[in-house]
Scaffold this motif. Sequence first.
Motif, short mmCIF file in Angstrom:
data_model
loop_
_atom_site.label_atom_id
_atom_site.label_comp_id
_atom_site.label_asym_id
_atom_site.label_seq_id
_atom_site.Cartn_x
_atom_site.Cartn_y
_atom_site.Cartn_z
N UNK A 1 0.63 -0.94 0.04
CA UNK A 1 0.07 -0.12 -0.27
C UNK A 1 1.17 1.11 -0.45
N UNK A 2 0.14 2.12 -0.47
CA UNK A 2 1.04 3.36 -0.59
C UNK A 2 0.24 4.48 -0.28
N UNK A 3 0.93 5.86 0.41
CA UNK A 3 0.49 6.71 1.10
C UNK A 3 1.07 7.59 -0.24
N UNK A 4 1.02 8.39 -1.14
CA UNK A 4 1.77 9.60 -2.42
C UNK A 4 3.36 8.71 -2.22
N UNK A 5 4.09 8.67 -1.98
CA UNK A 5 5.38 8.33 -2.08
C UNK A 5 6.52 6.95 -0.93
N UNK A 6 5.35 6.38 -0.20
CA UNK A 6 5.37 6.21 1.01
C UNK A 6 4.93 4.65 1.35
N UNK A 7 5.73 3.42 1.10
CA UNK A 7 5.47 1.86 0.89
C UNK A 7 4.94 1.49 2.54
N UNK A 8 3.84 1.16 2.72
CA UNK A 8 3.84 -0.34 3.69
C UNK A 8 4.74 -1.03 3.89
N UNK A 9 5.80 -1.15 1.99
CA UNK A 9 7.11 -2.14 3.02
C UNK A 9 8.28 -1.03 3.32
N UNK A 10 8.37 0.02 2.89
CA UNK A 10 9.39 0.47 3.44
C UNK A 10 9.48 0.53 5.27
N UNK A 11 10.74 0.60 5.32
CA UNK A 11 10.94 0.58 6.72
C UNK A 11 10.81 2.24 6.96
N UNK A 12 10.03 2.85 8.74
CA UNK A 12 10.34 4.14 8.04
C UNK A 12 10.35 5.16 9.56
N UNK A 13 11.15 5.62 9.51
CA UNK A 13 11.89 6.71 10.83
C UNK A 13 11.25 8.24 10.31
N UNK A 14 9.97 8.34 11.33
CA UNK A 14 9.41 9.81 11.91
C UNK A 14 10.76 10.32 12.62
N UNK A 15 10.47 11.82 13.10
CA UNK A 15 11.69 12.36 14.13
C UNK A 15 10.38 14.01 13.85
N UNK A 16 10.27 13.94 15.45
CA UNK A 16 9.77 15.62 15.81
C UNK A 16 7.99 14.55 15.77
N UNK A 17 7.51 14.29 16.20
CA UNK A 17 6.44 14.33 15.70
C UNK A 17 6.02 14.93 17.39
N UNK A 18 4.56 15.71 16.81
CA UNK A 18 4.22 16.68 17.82
C UNK A 18 2.46 15.87 18.79
#
Length: 239
Positions: free
Chosen positions: A27-44
């Motif tokens: 699954x994709x959200x824009x150019x981010x995939x459910x198969x990607x390992x994702x790091x989010x920084x600075x979350x509110x």
Amino acid sequence: MSYYYQNEEWEVDVDEEEEEEEEEEEKWVKNISSNHQILLVGEGDFSFSLSLAHSFGSASNILASSLDPYDVLIENYEDAKWNLENLEKLGASLLHGVDATKLKLHSNLRWQKFDRIIFNFPHAGFHGNEAHTRVIKMHRNLVHGFFSSARGMLRADGEIHVNHKTTAPFCHWNIRELASKNWLVLIGCVDFKKEDYPGYNNKRGNGSRCDESFPLGECCTFEFRLSPTARRIAPSSSF
């Protein structure tokens, strides 16, 4: 050679482990995939992370982090506790007290690599007129430090995404220049639309009004990759 089995019944069971498991649809959200390992920084309030998780149907590929410690988050953001609890249920990894400029120094991040590292609307806090040279320099130092820290945490073909306003005075941060100084090249710049991330609530993130949203106006997702030159020298470099 022959074998003879007397009065013995053989039943063939289908072992679940031998069955081919259907691969989950990517699954994709824009150019981010459910198969990607994702790091989010600075979350509110972690609503962006939760939006991705809901779109993917899972957060097992998401590591979401905040600069604020957990207790501060819960105090400052009305929805933070609920968002964090739901991220945990969906399998996310959560970290607090993470400085975006010192990612590789964090014990839980030191050896990890990611396909996407995302920083939404980086901001060094409210320290006066946003157009003042001194304030712009503070914001630029934050983004520069983030790039310097994050660049060594990318997998092959991994990308760093920064969502950022493109009107003055924010355009004067010159984040493309800051990226270039950190061996990163711009590979894409697409309009950022909040409606693409259902449930996301952008937050001021600083001061007594930290839980309030701010007007986004014109903004983009700036997408960077490590430059080919940096890839060639990486084994002998500090990153």
